[in-house]
Design an enzyme around this catalytic site. Structure first.
Site, mmCIF file in Angstrom:
data_model
loop_
_atom_site.group_PDB
_atom_site.id
_atom_site.type_symbol
_atom_site.label_atom_id
_atom_site.label_comp_id
_atom_site.label_asym_id
_atom_site.label_seq_id
_atom_site.Cartn_x
_atom_site.Cartn_y
_atom_site.Cartn_z
ATOM 1 N N HIS A 139 0.839 -1.196 0.000
ATOM 2 C CA HIS A 139 0.000 0.000 0.000
ATOM 3 C C HIS A 139 0.877 1.249 0.000
ATOM 4 O O HIS A 139 1.823 1.347 0.773
ATOM 5 C CB HIS A 139 -0.908 0.042 1.235
ATOM 6 C CG HIS A 139 -1.922 -1.068 1.270
ATOM 7 N ND1 HIS A 139 -1.558 -2.375 1.452
ATOM 8 C CD2 HIS A 139 -3.270 -1.051 1.150
ATOM 9 C CE1 HIS A 139 -2.659 -3.134 1.440
ATOM 10 N NE2 HIS A 139 -3.693 -2.359 1.253
ATOM 11 N N LYS A 166 -1.897 -8.026 -4.148
ATOM 12 C CA LYS A 166 -2.686 -6.804 -3.943
ATOM 13 C C LYS A 166 -1.802 -5.563 -3.896
ATOM 14 O O LYS A 166 -0.811 -5.530 -3.158
ATOM 15 C CB LYS A 166 -3.483 -6.895 -2.631
ATOM 16 C CG LYS A 166 -4.282 -5.637 -2.306
ATOM 17 C CD LYS A 166 -4.910 -5.711 -0.925
ATOM 18 C CE LYS A 166 -5.681 -4.437 -0.598
ATOM 19 N NZ LYS A 166 -6.169 -4.404 0.796
#
Length: 249
Positions: A139, A166
């Site tokens: 992230h 992700k």
């Protein structure tokens, strides 16, 4: 087409499934949030363990049991998001691998592992030894990295034997959003494993409803507009309604 099946839930790159984050600090708050979930618009539940006021085996197990009681057939994602990646868990003050080991011992369907953390490779191996799937994650809450960085990061997740890769980024302009969607599509085409991708904030909302274009197999929807676990989330009922239109299959 990429698919991965968890219990009775099939993740596919042709239409994203909706995961609803639970961010309660204790059992009482978790119960309150579970009661507010729109059952028709949830495919998975994400337990944000970094929101728990007390982090130990007992509190993690109790939170898991509360979710299973309310949603016995819904897969659970266990997430310990660090402060360096937008969460509440400080990996400098506390032992990230140690808490992940407790999470894995407790037993979840999927475990989120931040691949930038020390010991990530051994944690991923341990999760697989316990027959749990791993979402390798990265992230960036400040910017959208360049395409080469994104491609390398996705490739590194595959190389670490993650089951799903992700990446979430923060766009600063429209070009960032469009570039990230293209980079996500390319990753989905080149990787052997499914991806999850999203651009955060108001600019990135479009990426939360375009998994059928980018290949993202999961999108995250909040319980209410005031209970977001990341900037730019819309509610799970809103997501479900939009996805019925843009990705009806």
């Amino acid at each position: 087409m990429k698919t991965i099946t968890i219990e009775n839930t099939q993740l596919s790159d042709t239409k994203p499934k909706i995961a609803v984050p639970i961010t309660g600090k204790d059992d009482a708050e978790i119960e309150q949030q579970l009661a507010l979930i729109d059952t028709a618009s949830v495919d998975l539940i994400e337990l944000r363990i970094d929101f728990l006021a007390v982090l130990n085996e007992a509190t993690i197990k109790s939170a898991k049991q509360l979710i299973q009681t309310s949603f016995p057939k819904t897969p659970i994602i266990a997430t310990l998001r660090t402060t360096t990646e937008g969460g509440n868990f400080n990996p400098i003050e506390h032992d990230y691998p140690a808490v992940l080991k407790v999470i894995i011992k407790t037993g979840f369907h999927l475990v989120d592992v931040e691949i930038n953390q020390l010991g990530a490779a051994s944690i991923i191996d341990l999760a697989h030894q316990h027959h749990q799937l791993v979402i390798g994650s990265h992230h960036n809450f400040k910017q959208t990295p360049d395409d080469h960085f994104l491609a390398q990061k996705w490739q590194s997740m595959q190389a670490l034997n993650c089951d799903i890769a992700k990446i979430a980024v923060m766009p600063t302009n429209v070009d960032d959003v469009l570039r990230f969607m293209t980079a996500s599509h390319r990753a989905n085409q080149s990787l052997m494993i499914p991806i999850i991708s999203m651009a955060m904030g108001a600019l990135g909302i479009i990426t939360r409803i375009s998994g059928q274009l980018t290949g993202s197999v999961i999108t995250f929807g909040s319980i209410t507009n005031k209970a977001q676990s990341a900037p730019g989330q819309i509610t799970s009922p809103q997501l479900a309604t939009i996805l019925q239109v843009v990705a009806p299959q």
